[in-house]
Structures are given as structure tokens and as C-alpha cells.
Design a protein around this motif. Structure first.
Motif, PDB file in Angstrom:
ATOM      1  N   ILE A 194      -0.941  18.959 -74.727  1.00  0.00           N
ATOM      2  CA  ILE A 194      -1.093  17.515 -74.913  1.00  0.00           C
ATOM      3  C   ILE A 194       0.301  16.962 -75.209  1.00  0.00           C
ATOM      4  CG2 ILE A 194      -2.058  15.705 -76.411  1.00  0.00           C
ATOM      5  CD1 ILE A 194      -4.421  17.675 -76.908  1.00  0.00           C
ATOM      6  N   TYR A 217     -17.205  25.997 -82.518  1.00  0.00           N
ATOM      7  CA  TYR A 217     -16.807  24.671 -82.027  1.00  0.00           C
ATOM      8  C   TYR A 217     -17.925  23.635 -82.170  1.00  0.00           C
ATOM      9  CZ  TYR A 217     -12.149  25.873 -80.581  1.00  0.00           C
ATOM     10  OH  TYR A 217     -10.823  26.220 -80.603  1.00  0.00           O
ATOM     11  N   TRP A 240     -11.108  13.271 -77.000  1.00  0.00           N
ATOM     12  CA  TRP A 240     -10.999  14.237 -78.099  1.00  0.00           C
ATOM     13  C   TRP A 240     -10.411  15.561 -77.625  1.00  0.00           C
ATOM     14  CZ3 TRP A 240     -12.064  12.856 -83.015  1.00  0.00           C
ATOM     15  CH2 TRP A 240     -12.916  11.778 -83.236  1.00  0.00           C
ATOM     16  N   HIS A 241      -9.675  16.181 -78.532  1.00  0.00           N
ATOM     17  CA  HIS A 241      -9.335  17.589 -78.368  1.00  0.00           C
ATOM     18  C   HIS A 241      -9.507  18.194 -79.754  1.00  0.00           C
ATOM     19  CE1 HIS A 241      -7.416  21.158 -76.755  1.00  0.00           C
ATOM     20  NE2 HIS A 241      -6.792  21.245 -77.909  1.00  0.00           N
ATOM     21  N   VAL A 242     -10.298  19.255 -79.836  1.00  0.00           N
ATOM     22  CA  VAL A 242     -10.505  19.879 -81.147  1.00  0.00           C
ATOM     23  C   VAL A 242     -10.107  21.342 -81.059  1.00  0.00           C
ATOM     24  CG1 VAL A 242     -12.329  18.305 -81.910  1.00  0.00           C
ATOM     25  CG2 VAL A 242     -12.943  20.360 -80.637  1.00  0.00           C
ATOM     26  N   GLU A 243      -9.645  21.857 -82.174  1.00  0.00           N
ATOM     27  CA  GLU A 243      -9.238  23.255 -82.203  1.00  0.00           C
ATOM     28  C   GLU A 243      -9.709  23.880 -83.512  1.00  0.00           C
ATOM     29  OE1 GLU A 243      -5.009  23.873 -81.900  1.00  0.00           O
ATOM     30  OE2 GLU A 243      -5.190  26.032 -82.210  1.00  0.00           O
ATOM     31  N   GLN A 245     -14.504  33.427 -75.295  1.00  0.00           N
ATOM     32  CA  GLN A 245     -15.328  34.577 -75.700  1.00  0.00           C
ATOM     33  C   GLN A 245     -16.111  35.052 -74.474  1.00  0.00           C
ATOM     34  OE1 GLN A 245     -17.508  32.656 -78.810  1.00  0.00           O
ATOM     35  NE2 GLN A 245     -16.281  33.621 -80.395  1.00  0.00           N
ATOM     36  N   HIS A 282       1.344  19.133 -78.409  1.00  0.00           N
ATOM     37  CA  HIS A 282       0.408  20.084 -78.998  1.00  0.00           C
ATOM     38  C   HIS A 282       0.068  21.065 -77.891  1.00  0.00           C
ATOM     39  CE1 HIS A 282      -2.890  21.853 -81.228  1.00  0.00           C
ATOM     40  NE2 HIS A 282      -3.598  21.767 -80.134  1.00  0.00           N
ATOM     41  N   PRO A 313     -17.996  36.335 -85.910  1.00  0.00           N
ATOM     42  CA  PRO A 313     -17.165  35.884 -84.789  1.00  0.00           C
ATOM     43  C   PRO A 313     -17.969  35.371 -83.595  1.00  0.00           C
ATOM     44  CG  PRO A 313     -17.044  38.270 -85.053  1.00  0.00           C
ATOM     45  CD  PRO A 313     -17.817  37.747 -86.214  1.00  0.00           C
ATOM     46  N   GLU A 314     -19.274  35.697 -83.575  1.00  0.00           N
ATOM     47  CA  GLU A 314     -20.128  35.231 -82.472  1.00  0.00           C
ATOM     48  C   GLU A 314     -20.637  33.798 -82.693  1.00  0.00           C
ATOM     49  OE1 GLU A 314     -20.855  37.191 -79.669  1.00  0.00           O
ATOM     50  OE2 GLU A 314     -19.303  38.448 -80.552  1.00  0.00           O
ATOM     51  N   THR A 315     -20.447  33.264 -83.892  1.00  0.00           N
ATOM     52  CA  THR A 315     -20.910  31.906 -84.183  1.00  0.00           C
ATOM     53  C   THR A 315     -20.215  30.903 -83.263  1.00  0.00           C
ATOM     54  OG1 THR A 315     -21.230  32.454 -86.495  1.00  0.00           O
ATOM     55  CG2 THR A 315     -21.039  30.123 -85.998  1.00  0.00           C
ATOM     56  N   MET A 350      -8.569  21.249 -86.225  1.00  0.00           N
ATOM     57  CA  MET A 350      -7.632  20.183 -85.871  1.00  0.00           C
ATOM     58  C   MET A 350      -8.322  19.212 -84.911  1.00  0.00           C
ATOM     59  SD  MET A 350      -4.074  20.259 -83.800  1.00  0.00           S
ATOM     60  CE  MET A 350      -2.836  20.097 -85.052  1.00  0.00           C
ATOM     61  N   ILE A 363      -7.621  15.865 -82.436  1.00  0.00           N
ATOM     62  CA  ILE A 363      -6.711  14.927 -81.782  1.00  0.00           C
ATOM     63  C   ILE A 363      -7.601  13.879 -81.117  1.00  0.00           C
ATOM     64  CG2 ILE A 363      -4.874  14.624 -80.075  1.00  0.00           C
ATOM     65  CD1 ILE A 363      -4.183  17.607 -80.509  1.00  0.00           C
ATOM     66  N   GLU A 390      -1.845  25.040 -77.159  1.00  0.00           N
ATOM     67  CA  GLU A 390      -2.579  26.158 -77.742  1.00  0.00           C
ATOM     68  C   GLU A 390      -3.029  27.119 -76.651  1.00  0.00           C
ATOM     69  OE1 GLU A 390      -5.939  23.436 -79.088  1.00  0.00           O
ATOM     70  OE2 GLU A 390      -7.030  25.250 -78.558  1.00  0.00           O
ATOM     71  N   TYR A 445     -11.868  32.834 -87.802  1.00  0.00           N
ATOM     72  CA  TYR A 445     -11.689  31.392 -87.989  1.00  0.00           C
ATOM     73  C   TYR A 445     -11.574  31.088 -89.481  1.00  0.00           C
ATOM     74  CZ  TYR A 445     -13.004  31.002 -83.104  1.00  0.00           C
ATOM     75  OH  TYR A 445     -13.029  31.121 -81.742  1.00  0.00           O
ATOM     76  N   ILE A 487      -7.873  14.805 -72.593  1.00  0.00           N
ATOM     77  CA  ILE A 487      -6.556  14.409 -73.112  1.00  0.00           C
ATOM     78  C   ILE A 487      -5.544  15.541 -72.959  1.00  0.00           C
ATOM     79  CG2 ILE A 487      -7.627  12.787 -74.714  1.00  0.00           C
ATOM     80  CD1 ILE A 487      -6.886  14.650 -77.008  1.00  0.00           C
ATOM     81  N   ASN A 488      -5.966  16.620 -72.303  1.00  0.00           N
ATOM     82  CA  ASN A 488      -5.044  17.755 -72.183  1.00  0.00           C
ATOM     83  C   ASN A 488      -4.923  18.228 -70.733  1.00  0.00           C
ATOM     84  OD1 ASN A 488      -7.776  18.644 -72.460  1.00  0.00           O
ATOM     85  ND2 ASN A 488      -6.992  20.713 -72.549  1.00  0.00           N
TER      86      ASN A 488
END
Lengths: 149, 135
Positions: free
Chosen positions: A89, B44, B64-67, A78, A71, B39-41, B80, B82, A73, B75, A114-115
Motif C-alpha cells: 500500500i 481474520y 480496508w486492509h487489515v492485518e 493457510q 505498508h 492456529p487454525e482459528t 492493524m 488501514i 506485508e 497471532y 487498497i493494495n
């Protein structure tokens, strides 16, 4: 838990060979030239940045001699947008073990990541990224081997 | 755990650990995100809340890995996840898709509290399955 320690030259060669693998015939552009374009058009949504993760993944798999589930990305910060930072990953397809997992202790608290992530702008950044990925993957594979998994 | 209780924990964790604001509400945050797509929210906060609730309910700290997934403009409301077991390093979200493609993450659309509860329940199921496999 022995594993091969690749030199920077071996990593550079693997990156160059990996780039040749993924090049399509009509794209007679060197990896260095691709990176020049990439730096120039970093934040242009019409420019494909996929060449970076593709060449990194191919180079790692060439050096290790195995394929993994990946994975990746681009990391968007921002308000700067994409700065060239990529996150990777790697998972072993047979055992589903996360090979880029890391645990560390800070102030008696345990943290996990994990990355592996690196900002890529130049060729030597690619070398560093491949080295960091190998630094996570090879010990994990050696550990799995020694544990008979 | 019942869905109602999971919704309560989502709100508590969001308020106390993620937003750090005693007045904050997960439901209101999701409504704003859904309706404004600003877009400023801090988008995550949504997957971070879900992951923290899974850790809290299971009593374990997973890797964890979140996207937050995006289309060309903003968005999408899909996230996602992991998830890795810190003990075995096994990627609990790795699976083979119907098309035979191996992937490391699972994707949930989270636009309402009920969507978030669905995500928590699914991830808890993966966590519990791993505990049973290692017992």
C-alpha cells in the motif's frame, strides 16, 4: 493527465540500481543470487525476505522521483504458509491520499481494494510488481496534479 | 452510539455476515481465540467484523486492509487497520507517530468485546472527522 510509461528495461535498471543502494558492503550478492536464496529458503523464518519489498519500494521511488509512505506485508495462506506473495500500500505523505486505491464494479456492486499484490519468485516477478505499482501510483499522482492537490 | 449498542452490532454482524452461523457469538469466538490461540482459528474474522461494523454504523463502505500481527509462534491478538475514504482516497488511518515516523495504519489489541468496541469507536471518529472536513 500525462504520465511517463516506463519500459521493462528501465524497470530492470531501476531494480538493479535500487539493489546496489540497499546492499551493505559485506553483502556482495547480486539481486539474482539473493532471489535464488529467497526461493530456496522461502519458508525458513531465519531467512530475511525483506530484500524483496526494500528493492521494490526503492525502485518505484527512483522511477517516480518521490518518496511515499508504504505498508507492505508477506501474505500467509493457510495451510501453505508464505508462498512469495507480497501486498503493498502506498500513501502520498503530503495529502495522505492512498495511491494504490482501486474501485471497480461487478454485478452492479462497487468493490474497493487498497493494495497491490503479486507473488514474487523470480526477477521478472519484481518487474511485474513494480509495473503494477507504477500503474496505480502514476495515474493517481496525475489526477492529484490535475486537481491541484 | 452507545458502547452497549456497538457491542450488539458487533455480535449481529459477526453472526450474520462473517461467521454465517445463527448460533455464533462474537464474545465466544474472542474467548476461544484468547484462551486457545489455535492456529487454525480464522483469526481474520475479528478485524473483518470490526471493519464491517464501522461500515454499517457509518452507512458507508470504506476501503480496508487489515492485518493480524504475529510473533514468532502465533497471532498476538493485535490487528492493524488501514482505512481509506473511497470518495477522496484519503488514508484516514495515516498518522505520524510520537517518534516522528509516518505510518499508514493503526494497531489495536482486540481480545475482548470491549476492545473491539474501542476499535470501532476510534475508527468511527476518523470517519466522522473526514465527513466534517469535506462538508
Amino acid at each position: 493527465m500525462e504520465f511517463k510509461n516506463f519500459s521493462d528495461d528501465e524497470i530492470r535498471q531501476a531494480l538493479t540500481a535500487a539493489w546496489q543502494d540497499i546492499l551493505e558492503e559485506e553483502e556482495a550478492v547480486s539481486l539474482e543470487e539473493y532471489l535464488r536464496q529467497y526461493r530456496k529458503y522461502l519458508d525458513d523464518p531465519d531467512f530475511s525476505i525483506d530484500g524483496v519489498p526494500q528493492v521494490v519500494i526503492r525502485a518505484v521511488e527512483r522511477l517516480v522521483g518521490r518518496q511515499f509512505v508504504w505498508h507492505w506485508e508477506p501474505v500467509y495462506r493457510q495451510p501453505d504458509g508464505f508462498t512469495g506473495e507480497f501486498s503493498f500500500i502506498a500513501v502520498d505523505p503530503e495529502t495522505q491520499r492512498c495511491l494504490t486505491f482501486k474501485e471497480w464494479n461487478y454485478n452492479n456492486q462497487v468493490f474497493h481494494s487498497i493494495n497491490v499484490s503479486v507473488t514474487v519468485l523470480y526477477f521478472e516477478d519484481l518487474v511485474l510488481l513494480v509495473r503494477k505499482l507504477l500503474g496505480a501510483i502514476l495515474p493517481a499522482l496525475a489526477l492529484m496534479k490535475s486537481a491541484g492537490r | 452510539m452507545e458502547r452497549e449498542r456497538i457491542a450488539q452490532v458487533l455480535d449481529e454482524v459477526f453472526r450474520d455476515e462473517i461467521a454465517g452461523d445463527p448460533e455464533a457469538s462474537f464474545e465466544e469466538f474472542l474467548t476461544d481465540f484468547r484462551e486457545m490461540r489455535d492456529p487454525e482459528t480464522p483469526v481474520y474474522w475479528i478485524p473483518d467484523t470490526v471493519a464491517a461494523v464501522v461500515d454499517k454504523i457509518s452507512g458507508r463502505y470504506f476501503g480496508w486492509h487489515v492485518e493480524a500481527l504475529r510473533d514468532e509462534f502465533s497471532y498476538t491478538g493485535e490487528f492493524m487497520f488501514i482505512m481509506v475514504d473511497p470518495k477522496t482516497h484519503k488514508c484516514l488511518t495515516a498518522h505520524t507517530t510520537a517518534g516522528g515516523y509516518c505510518t499508514v495504519g493503526v494497531i489495536f489489541a482486540i481480545l475482548t468485546v470491549q476492545d473491539a468496541v474501542d476499535a470501532v469507536q476510534y475508527l468511527l471518529k476518523l470517519a466522522n472527522r473526514e465527513v466534517r472536513n469535506n462538508a
